[in-house]
Design a protein around this motif. Structure first.
Motif, mmCIF file in Angstrom:
data_model
loop_
_atom_site.group_PDB
_atom_site.id
_atom_site.type_symbol
_atom_site.label_atom_id
_atom_site.label_comp_id
_atom_site.label_asym_id
_atom_site.label_seq_id
_atom_site.Cartn_x
_atom_site.Cartn_y
_atom_site.Cartn_z
ATOM 1 N N CYS A 124 0.827 -1.206 0.000
ATOM 2 C CA CYS A 124 0.000 0.000 0.000
ATOM 3 C C CYS A 124 0.862 1.257 0.000
ATOM 4 C CB CYS A 124 -0.938 0.000 1.208
ATOM 5 S SG CYS A 124 -2.204 -1.284 1.177
ATOM 6 N N GLU A 128 0.803 4.387 -2.594
ATOM 7 C CA GLU A 128 0.509 5.732 -2.132
ATOM 8 C C GLU A 128 1.721 6.670 -2.200
ATOM 9 O OE1 GLU A 128 -1.205 5.153 1.756
ATOM 10 O OE2 GLU A 128 -3.223 5.194 0.897
ATOM 11 N N ARG A 136 -7.519 5.470 0.086
ATOM 12 C CA ARG A 136 -8.739 5.602 0.895
ATOM 13 C C ARG A 136 -9.799 6.455 0.195
ATOM 14 N NH1 ARG A 136 -4.489 5.772 4.578
ATOM 15 N NH2 ARG A 136 -4.570 4.182 6.251
ATOM 16 N N SER A 137 -9.444 7.029 -0.948
ATOM 17 C CA SER A 137 -10.373 7.936 -1.643
ATOM 18 C C SER A 137 -10.857 7.387 -2.974
ATOM 19 C CB SER A 137 -9.694 9.298 -1.879
ATOM 20 O OG SER A 137 -9.276 9.873 -0.657
ATOM 21 N N ASP A 159 -8.131 -1.068 6.724
ATOM 22 C CA ASP A 159 -7.608 0.214 7.195
ATOM 23 C C ASP A 159 -7.073 1.074 6.064
ATOM 24 O OD1 ASP A 159 -6.648 2.024 9.412
ATOM 25 O OD2 ASP A 159 -4.716 1.532 8.471
ATOM 26 N N ARG A 160 -6.533 0.430 5.007
ATOM 27 C CA ARG A 160 -5.949 1.190 3.903
ATOM 28 C C ARG A 160 -6.977 1.519 2.815
ATOM 29 N NH1 ARG A 160 -0.232 1.329 4.791
ATOM 30 N NH2 ARG A 160 -0.233 2.810 3.058
ATOM 31 N N GLY A 161 -8.239 1.233 3.062
ATOM 32 C CA GLY A 161 -9.280 1.741 2.174
ATOM 33 C C GLY A 161 -9.841 0.754 1.177
ATOM 34 N N THR A 163 -12.193 -1.316 -0.830
ATOM 35 C CA THR A 163 -13.645 -1.252 -0.991
ATOM 36 C C THR A 163 -14.231 -2.565 -1.513
ATOM 37 O OG1 THR A 163 -13.321 -0.320 -3.213
ATOM 38 C CG2 THR A 163 -13.692 1.237 -1.411
#
Length: 453
Positions: A124, A128, A136-137, A159-161, A163
């Motif tokens: 991750c 990032e 996360r977005s 936790d790192r997003g 989905t």
């Protein structure tokens, strides 16, 4: 005007077209073009990011993905080191002359959750901190398996997003899993699904396979009902294929089931039974394979790899990258010894500033790809989008193909009134026959000339 010469399809299961052209049509690129030059004129405000982890705890009998069993001698560390170097080189090549933004991300494989929780954190971080993706977005999809979907790994992903989590179950019937050379206990599968639900990742996808030796409509429905008990937001129903150099391919070397018309009939029968069962239980059909629960949250990510446009950044030795004119990757193999050699070579690579292997996809091929990846979706191809991009219509560019599909009853005659080119239910059922018929003669020749390894 583009046409395709192909014999009428005699079998419904020729090939799963998840990307066009297939990697067997890729070749070493003359001059090894620099990534900075390839991406200089490309839009970079809505890119997709894919990170490939080529490791699994076992190799299923049907699998021809680019992956290996295990990772000895700290290979995962060396691989992540190389992934970090590649990400740094690619981000530099994208430049800062205009904003670089990622609209979606995915970790695939192999099995990304083969990595430890700490290694997933590092993965991750690469996405990032090196690439600038805001995990996360944006929609983030991750593949897993029953034995690697552990609580600590899932906690990192949540936790790192993340989905969407996709788990390959294939069958809840243990005898069928063994027949597919995927030994697993149902209790372990259920425990993994329980942990996934506890992690509260918004979308759960479960993969199931039909056409397994010994599978019946009753046992297929039992697997479907077991999956439905978890109310997954998505379900993928895959027909079994027996491919060369895979476990089942070696078992079937005499051409048994893979050449048997009765097997085709079995798969079509099970497909229709599965489709109707899911539709009756509140699911919508997105493609031949993909079904989505009607009330499921939408993450607004690309469906079923239907990336009709371009702008894909792939990191890792099995990942593809797409510009508007070039698709590129690294070398491709299925046989384990060859796969291991390619992974070892990738892990030792220092310079990732150039494209090594690929195929130019422009002109006719770009039209062909857009048609393929759109029409294989249940919603169909929007004719206005095609005309805006290419200045023509599919009927202008592919008259013989569309006439052939219409004669077979594969097109929805009513869709034109809504500005769509759309498959009929029968056409959707024959996606794996229709798709390969749209391959260009040049791509067919390149795939035929590829030396399987």
């Amino acid at each position: 005007m583009s046409t395709t010469t192909a014999a009428p399809a005699t079998r419904p299961y020729l090939s799963y077209v998840y990307a066009y052209p297939h990697k067997t049509a890729y070749r070493p690129l003359a001059g090894r073009p620099a990534l900075r030059e390839l991406w200089a004129a490309e839009r970079k405000d809505a890119l997709s990011l894919y990170l490939h982890i080529p490791f699994c705890e076992v190799r299923c009998g049907f699998c021809n993905l680019f992956t290996r069993i295990g990772a000895p001698d700290e290979l995962t560390t060396r691989y992540l080191d190389a992934l970090d170097r590649q990400a740094t080189a690619v981000r530099e090549a994208l430049g800062d002359e205009e904003p670089v933004r990622f609209a979606a991300a995915a970790f695939g494989g192999g099995t990304p959750t083969f990595l430890t929780a700490a290694e997933l954190e590092r993965l991750c971080d690469i996405a990032e901190k090196r690439m600038g993706a805001e995990l996360r977005s944006v929609p983030l999809s991750v593949e897993t398996s029953p034995s690697t979907a552990t609580a600590d790994r899932l906690a990192v992903l949540a936790d790192r997003g993340t989905t969407r989590i996709s788990i390959g179950v294939q069958s809840f019937v243990e005898a069928e899993a063994r027949a597919a050379v995927r030994p697993q206990r149902r209790a372990d599968v259920e425990a993994a699904l329980d942990r996934i639900r506890d992690a509260r990742i918004p979308v759960l996808n479960i993969d199931l396979i039909y056409g397994i030796d010994g599978q019946t409509e009753d046992s297929w429905r039992a697997s479907l009902d077991a999956a439905l008990g978890w109310r997954p937001e998505e379900l993928y129903l895959y027909p079994l294929y027996v491919r060369p150099l895979t476990g089942l391919g070696r078992l079937d070397a005499d051409g048994g089931a893979s050449a048997d018309a009765a097997w085709d009939e079995q798969r079509l029968r099970l497909y229709r039974a599965g489709r109707d069962h899911l539709l009756a239980h509140g699911y919508e059909q997105v493609s031949m394979r993909m079904f989505r629960r009607a009330d499921a949250p939408r993450t607004d990510g690309p469906d079923d790899y239907a990336c009709q446009t371009d702008g894909m950044i792939g990191l890792g030795c099995g990942a593809r990258s797409y510009t508007t004119k070039l698709h590129y990757s690294f070398d491709y193999a299925v046989e384990m010894r060859e796969v291991r050699a390619i992974i070892d070579g990738y892990a030792a690579t220092e310079d990732f500033s150039r494209a090594e292997v690929g195929r130019y996809v422009d002109g006719d091929e770009a039209r062909r790809r857009h048609l393929l990846q759109s029409v294989l979706q249940a919603e169909g191809l929007r004719l206005a989008d095609y005309r805006e991009r290419f200045g023509t219509s599919p009927a202008d560019d592919f008259p013989l193909d569309l006439a052939r599909f219409e004669a077979r009853g594969w097109l929805d005659a009513s869709a034109g009134a809504s500005g769509l080119l759309r498959l009929s239910p029968e056409g959707l059922a024959h996606s794996d026959a229709l798709g390969p018929e749209l391959f260009s003669p040049d791509v067919r020749a390149a795939m035929a000339a590829y030396e399987l390894k």
